[in-house]
Design a protein around this motif. Structure first.
Motif, PDB file in Angstrom:
ATOM      1  N   ILE A   1       0.842  -1.204   0.000  1.00  0.00           N
ATOM      2  CA  ILE A   1       0.000   0.000   0.000  1.00  0.00           C
ATOM      3  C   ILE A   1       0.873   1.248   0.000  1.00  0.00           C
ATOM      4  N   GLN A   2       1.850   1.292   0.901  1.00  0.00           N
ATOM      5  CA  GLN A   2       2.713   2.471   1.022  1.00  0.00           C
ATOM      6  C   GLN A   2       3.522   2.705  -0.248  1.00  0.00           C
ATOM      7  N   THR A   3       4.059   1.638  -0.830  1.00  0.00           N
ATOM      8  CA  THR A   3       4.836   1.772  -2.060  1.00  0.00           C
ATOM      9  C   THR A   3       3.975   2.334  -3.187  1.00  0.00           C
ATOM     10  N   TYR A   4       2.759   1.800  -3.311  1.00  0.00           N
ATOM     11  CA  TYR A   4       1.859   2.268  -4.371  1.00  0.00           C
ATOM     12  C   TYR A   4       1.455   3.724  -4.150  1.00  0.00           C
ATOM     13  N   LEU A   5       1.006   4.046  -2.946  1.00  0.00           N
ATOM     14  CA  LEU A   5       0.504   5.396  -2.690  1.00  0.00           C
ATOM     15  C   LEU A   5       1.613   6.441  -2.589  1.00  0.00           C
ATOM     16  N   ASP A   6       2.828   6.043  -2.244  1.00  0.00           N
ATOM     17  CA  ASP A   6       3.947   6.992  -2.276  1.00  0.00           C
ATOM     18  C   ASP A   6       4.255   7.392  -3.716  1.00  0.00           C
ATOM     19  N   ALA A   7       4.092   6.444  -4.635  1.00  0.00           N
ATOM     20  CA  ALA A   7       4.357   6.730  -6.049  1.00  0.00           C
ATOM     21  C   ALA A   7       3.129   7.306  -6.758  1.00  0.00           C
ATOM     22  N   CYS A   8       1.944   6.941  -6.291  1.00  0.00           N
ATOM     23  CA  CYS A   8       0.685   7.316  -6.960  1.00  0.00           C
ATOM     24  C   CYS A   8      -0.183   8.094  -5.984  1.00  0.00           C
ATOM     25  N   ILE A   9       0.258   9.282  -5.662  1.00  0.00           N
ATOM     26  CA  ILE A   9      -0.413  10.118  -4.662  1.00  0.00           C
ATOM     27  C   ILE A   9      -1.853  10.392  -5.093  1.00  0.00           C
ATOM     28  N   ASP A  10      -2.761  10.290  -4.142  1.00  0.00           N
ATOM     29  CA  ASP A  10      -4.195  10.540  -4.341  1.00  0.00           C
ATOM     30  C   ASP A  10      -4.900   9.522  -5.240  1.00  0.00           C
ATOM     31  N   HIS A  11      -4.297   8.377  -5.445  1.00  0.00           N
ATOM     32  CA  HIS A  11      -4.984   7.298  -6.156  1.00  0.00           C
ATOM     33  C   HIS A  11      -5.737   6.446  -5.149  1.00  0.00           C
ATOM     34  N   ARG A  12      -6.608   5.557  -5.633  1.00  0.00           N
ATOM     35  CA  ARG A  12      -7.463   4.751  -4.753  1.00  0.00           C
ATOM     36  C   ARG A  12      -6.971   3.308  -4.684  1.00  0.00           C
ATOM     37  N   VAL A  13      -7.001   2.752  -3.484  1.00  0.00           N
ATOM     38  CA  VAL A  13      -6.638   1.360  -3.239  1.00  0.00           C
ATOM     39  C   VAL A  13      -7.847   0.669  -2.627  1.00  0.00           C
ATOM     40  N   VAL A  14      -8.144  -0.529  -3.119  1.00  0.00           N
ATOM     41  CA  VAL A  14      -9.219  -1.354  -2.567  1.00  0.00           C
ATOM     42  C   VAL A  14      -8.567  -2.590  -1.956  1.00  0.00           C
ATOM     43  N   LEU A  15      -8.897  -2.878  -0.706  1.00  0.00           N
ATOM     44  CA  LEU A  15      -8.374  -4.062  -0.028  1.00  0.00           C
ATOM     45  C   LEU A  15      -9.474  -5.105   0.083  1.00  0.00           C
ATOM     46  N   MET A  16      -9.133  -6.338  -0.252  1.00  0.00           N
ATOM     47  CA  MET A  16     -10.076  -7.448  -0.144  1.00  0.00           C
ATOM     48  C   MET A  16      -9.370  -8.610   0.542  1.00  0.00           C
ATOM     49  N   GLY A  17     -10.136  -9.435   1.234  1.00  0.00           N
ATOM     50  CA  GLY A  17      -9.548 -10.611   1.857  1.00  0.00           C
ATOM     51  C   GLY A  17     -10.609 -11.584   2.297  1.00  0.00           C
ATOM     52  N   SER A  18     -10.235 -12.846   2.310  1.00  0.00           N
ATOM     53  CA  SER A  18     -11.132 -13.869   2.832  1.00  0.00           C
ATOM     54  C   SER A  18     -10.392 -14.668   3.894  1.00  0.00           C
ATOM     55  N   SER A  19     -11.118 -15.102   4.911  1.00  0.00           N
ATOM     56  CA  SER A  19     -10.549 -15.914   5.986  1.00  0.00           C
ATOM     57  C   SER A  19      -9.372 -15.166   6.611  1.00  0.00           C
ATOM     58  N   GLN A  20      -8.201 -15.777   6.644  1.00  0.00           N
ATOM     59  CA  GLN A  20      -7.024 -15.130   7.219  1.00  0.00           C
ATOM     60  C   GLN A  20      -6.708 -13.821   6.500  1.00  0.00           C
ATOM     61  N   GLY A  21      -6.969 -13.769   5.209  1.00  0.00           N
ATOM     62  CA  GLY A  21      -6.743 -12.545   4.444  1.00  0.00           C
ATOM     63  C   GLY A  21      -7.621 -11.404   4.934  1.00  0.00           C
ATOM     64  N   ALA A  22      -8.845 -11.709   5.351  1.00  0.00           N
ATOM     65  CA  ALA A  22      -9.733 -10.681   5.904  1.00  0.00           C
ATOM     66  C   ALA A  22      -9.193 -10.170   7.234  1.00  0.00           C
ATOM     67  N   ALA A  23      -8.584 -11.056   8.026  1.00  0.00           N
ATOM     68  CA  ALA A  23      -7.981 -10.633   9.291  1.00  0.00           C
ATOM     69  C   ALA A  23      -6.784  -9.716   9.035  1.00  0.00           C
ATOM     70  N   VAL A  24      -6.018 -10.004   7.993  1.00  0.00           N
ATOM     71  CA  VAL A  24      -4.891  -9.147   7.617  1.00  0.00           C
ATOM     72  C   VAL A  24      -5.401  -7.747   7.263  1.00  0.00           C
ATOM     73  N   VAL A  25      -6.441  -7.696   6.436  1.00  0.00           N
ATOM     74  CA  VAL A  25      -7.027  -6.405   6.043  1.00  0.00           C
ATOM     75  C   VAL A  25      -7.538  -5.664   7.278  1.00  0.00           C
ATOM     76  N   SER A  26      -8.212  -6.380   8.161  1.00  0.00           N
ATOM     77  CA  SER A  26      -8.736  -5.774   9.387  1.00  0.00           C
ATOM     78  C   SER A  26      -7.615  -5.197  10.246  1.00  0.00           C
ATOM     79  N   ASP A  27      -6.519  -5.945  10.392  1.00  0.00           N
ATOM     80  CA  ASP A  27      -5.385  -5.455  11.187  1.00  0.00           C
ATOM     81  C   ASP A  27      -4.787  -4.193  10.582  1.00  0.00           C
ATOM     82  N   ILE A  28      -4.783  -4.103   9.266  1.00  0.00           N
ATOM     83  CA  ILE A  28      -4.233  -2.913   8.617  1.00  0.00           C
ATOM     84  C   ILE A  28      -5.151  -1.710   8.830  1.00  0.00           C
ATOM     85  N   LEU A  29      -6.442  -1.918   8.689  1.00  0.00           N
ATOM     86  CA  LEU A  29      -7.385  -0.808   8.809  1.00  0.00           C
ATOM     87  C   LEU A  29      -7.644  -0.393  10.254  1.00  0.00           C
ATOM     88  N   CYS A  30      -7.718  -1.378  11.161  1.00  0.00           N
ATOM     89  CA  CYS A  30      -8.116  -1.102  12.539  1.00  0.00           C
ATOM     90  C   CYS A  30      -6.990  -1.248  13.547  1.00  0.00           C
TER      91      CYS A  30
END
Length: 163
Positions: free
Chosen positions: A111-140
């Protein structure tokens, strides 16, 4: 007022537990890290990162195993012009304490690499099972007290671009 002390034996045990719990995640992250600055392509649509579920093989991405998550990321990136979807590289193993840690580190870096290079662009995070927990840990942030590590939420300067 007395200062709390930690015996040498307890400190050594703490370091041993900490090093064993982090070693496989750190090894994985270091093994997958690039030694040069990455080439980043900016997309005017959305940049989708999908974190697969536990035991879904990394080697099959894209097109294998992600099921609904993969299909949704393909459809969304097709419906929004100039969009891109990618799978998160992380172990997704039954050793969630280490695997989840590697996922949080890798996704945060992506995320940081993309947004540092692409300022003000949009990122969508998706995850299932353990992947959803990873997304949750990043957001919350990680609040699970059984984990040997704590992950704060991603910085606001990045969070504002995450849909």
């Amino acid at each position: 007022m007395s200062t709390p002390t930690l015996s040498l034996g307890r400190f050594a045990l703490f370091l041993l537990l900490l090093s064993s719990s982090l070693s496989s995640s750190l090894s994985y992250v270091l093994a997958t890290a690039s030694s040069t600055a990455p080439d980043v392509t900016c997309y005017s649509g959305v940049y989708i990162i999908v974190a697969r579920g536990t035991l879904i093989p990394q080697s099959g991405w894209p097109g294998y195993g992600e099921g609904g998550q993969y299909a949704i990321s393909v459809n969304v990136s097709a419906m929004i012009p100039d969009s891109y979807h990618t799978g998160l590289v992380y172990p997704a193993s039954l050793d969630f304490l280490n695997s989840g840690f590697a996922g949080v580190l890798n996704m945060t870096e992506q995320i940081q690499t993309y947004l540092d290079a692409c300022i003000d662009h949009r990122v969508v995070l998706m995850g299932s099972s353990q992947g959803a927990a990873v997304v949750s840990d990043i957001l919350c942030g990680s609040v699970n007290k059984i984990r040997p590590w704590v992950a704060p939420p991603i910085e606001d300067k990045y969070a504002k671009n995450i849909a």
